[in-house]
Scaffold this active site. Structure first.
Site, PDB file in Angstrom:
ATOM      1  N   SER A 143     -43.616   8.886  10.936  1.00  0.00           N
ATOM      2  CA  SER A 143     -44.480   9.666  11.819  1.00  0.00           C
ATOM      3  C   SER A 143     -44.461  11.112  11.363  1.00  0.00           C
ATOM      4  O   SER A 143     -43.469  11.575  10.759  1.00  0.00           O
ATOM      5  CB  SER A 143     -43.982   9.587  13.264  1.00  0.00           C
ATOM      6  OG  SER A 143     -44.624  10.549  14.084  1.00  0.00           O
ATOM      7  N   TYR A 156     -37.141  10.197  19.271  1.00  0.00           N
ATOM      8  CA  TYR A 156     -38.215   9.714  18.400  1.00  0.00           C
ATOM      9  C   TYR A 156     -38.235  10.455  17.068  1.00  0.00           C
ATOM     10  O   TYR A 156     -38.280   9.843  15.996  1.00  0.00           O
ATOM     11  CB  TYR A 156     -39.557   9.873  19.117  1.00  0.00           C
ATOM     12  CG  TYR A 156     -40.747   9.388  18.332  1.00  0.00           C
ATOM     13  CD1 TYR A 156     -40.938   8.025  18.095  1.00  0.00           C
ATOM     14  CD2 TYR A 156     -41.675  10.288  17.819  1.00  0.00           C
ATOM     15  CE1 TYR A 156     -42.039   7.577  17.375  1.00  0.00           C
ATOM     16  CE2 TYR A 156     -42.774   9.840  17.104  1.00  0.00           C
ATOM     17  CZ  TYR A 156     -42.945   8.492  16.883  1.00  0.00           C
ATOM     18  OH  TYR A 156     -44.035   8.047  16.159  1.00  0.00           O
TER      19      TYR A 156
END
Length: 252
Positions: A143, A156
């Site tokens: 990501s 995350y």
């Protein structure tokens, strides 16, 4: 349609919807025999049917990526289809965004099990069955949060940064066996899984900060995955490809 992946066997984890599903559809369109993994059988069946209806070849792999045994079983099922495995896409994830005071142990554990450990177990299992002469391609879905973090993303962002570290280290170790390992880094992409973290105001802000003037979509990310898995990227390994409309490395 391109057929540059004809005859190759691919396993895509978390392919019941979102980016994984689109990557499976695109790889099948390029001739790959695609193993569609997800925890929910109905999601797997829907993706497999979509591929077959378009003339592609796919098979279902219902396994839980939260456990090493499930990852190993998924790789084994894919390999047994044609006695080969050429492509692995580590896409499965479970995501929750929490501010630092609210981070819960069970959230951390589940996110790490699926989003971090499963990538290690997938690389381990796939590298054991990928042919050392033909080689293979592993694509990890990271990501842009690994490169540029936002609020409420300690867990995350940490996991996705770790995915990039795994990618580089695995590429160094597996290169001698002609196994390439790369990562794709999507920015915010509307999917079923990200719906809870989106609203019109936030999307508009993201668009305003993106040089290309729009949010990405699952097709954009899937094309990046297919590129890294293909012979077109045959001399590319240990890399992280940001598919983000330019937002990560600009400031507008």
């Amino acid at each position: 349609m391109q057929q540059d992946m004809a005859g190759r066997v691919a396993l895509i984890t978390g392919a019941g919807n979102g980016i994984g599903r689109e990557a499976a559809v695109q790889m099948a369109a390029r001739g790959a025999i695609v193993g569609v993994n997800d925890l929910k059988e109905e999601f797997v069946d829907a993706t497999v049917e979509a591929i077959r209806s378009a003339g592609g070849t796919a098979f279902g792999v219902v396994q839980n990526m939260a456990h090493r045994e499930g990852v190993q079983a998924a790789v084994r099922q894919a390999y047994e289809q044609r006695e080969r495995l050429d492509i692995l896409v580590n896409n499965a994830a479970w995501v929750r965004y929490q501010a630092v005071p609210d981070i819960a142990p069970e959230t951390v554990d589940r996110m790490i099990d699926i989003g971090f450990k499963a990538i290690i177990w997938g690389i381990q299992a796939a590298s054991e069955v990928m042919d050392s002469e033909r080689g293979g391609a592993i694509v990890n879905v990271a990501s842009t949060a690994a490169l540029r973090s936002t609020l409420n993303s300690v867990v995350y962002s940490g996991i996705k940064a770790g995915v990039l570290g795994i990618t580089r280290a695995a590429a160094a170790e597996l290169g001698a066996r002609r196994i390439r390992v790369n990562a794709v880094c999507p920015s915010a992409v509307p999917t079923e899984g990200t719906q809870r973290n989106r609203n019109a105001e936030r999307d508009a802000l993201r668009v305003s900060r993106t040089p290309l003037g729009r949010l990405g979509n699952v097709a954009d990310i899937a094309r990046g995955i297919c590129f890294l898995a293909s012979d077109e990227a045959g001399f590319i390994t240990a890399q992280s490809l940001a598919v983000d409309g330019g937002v990560t490395f600009t400031n507008i």
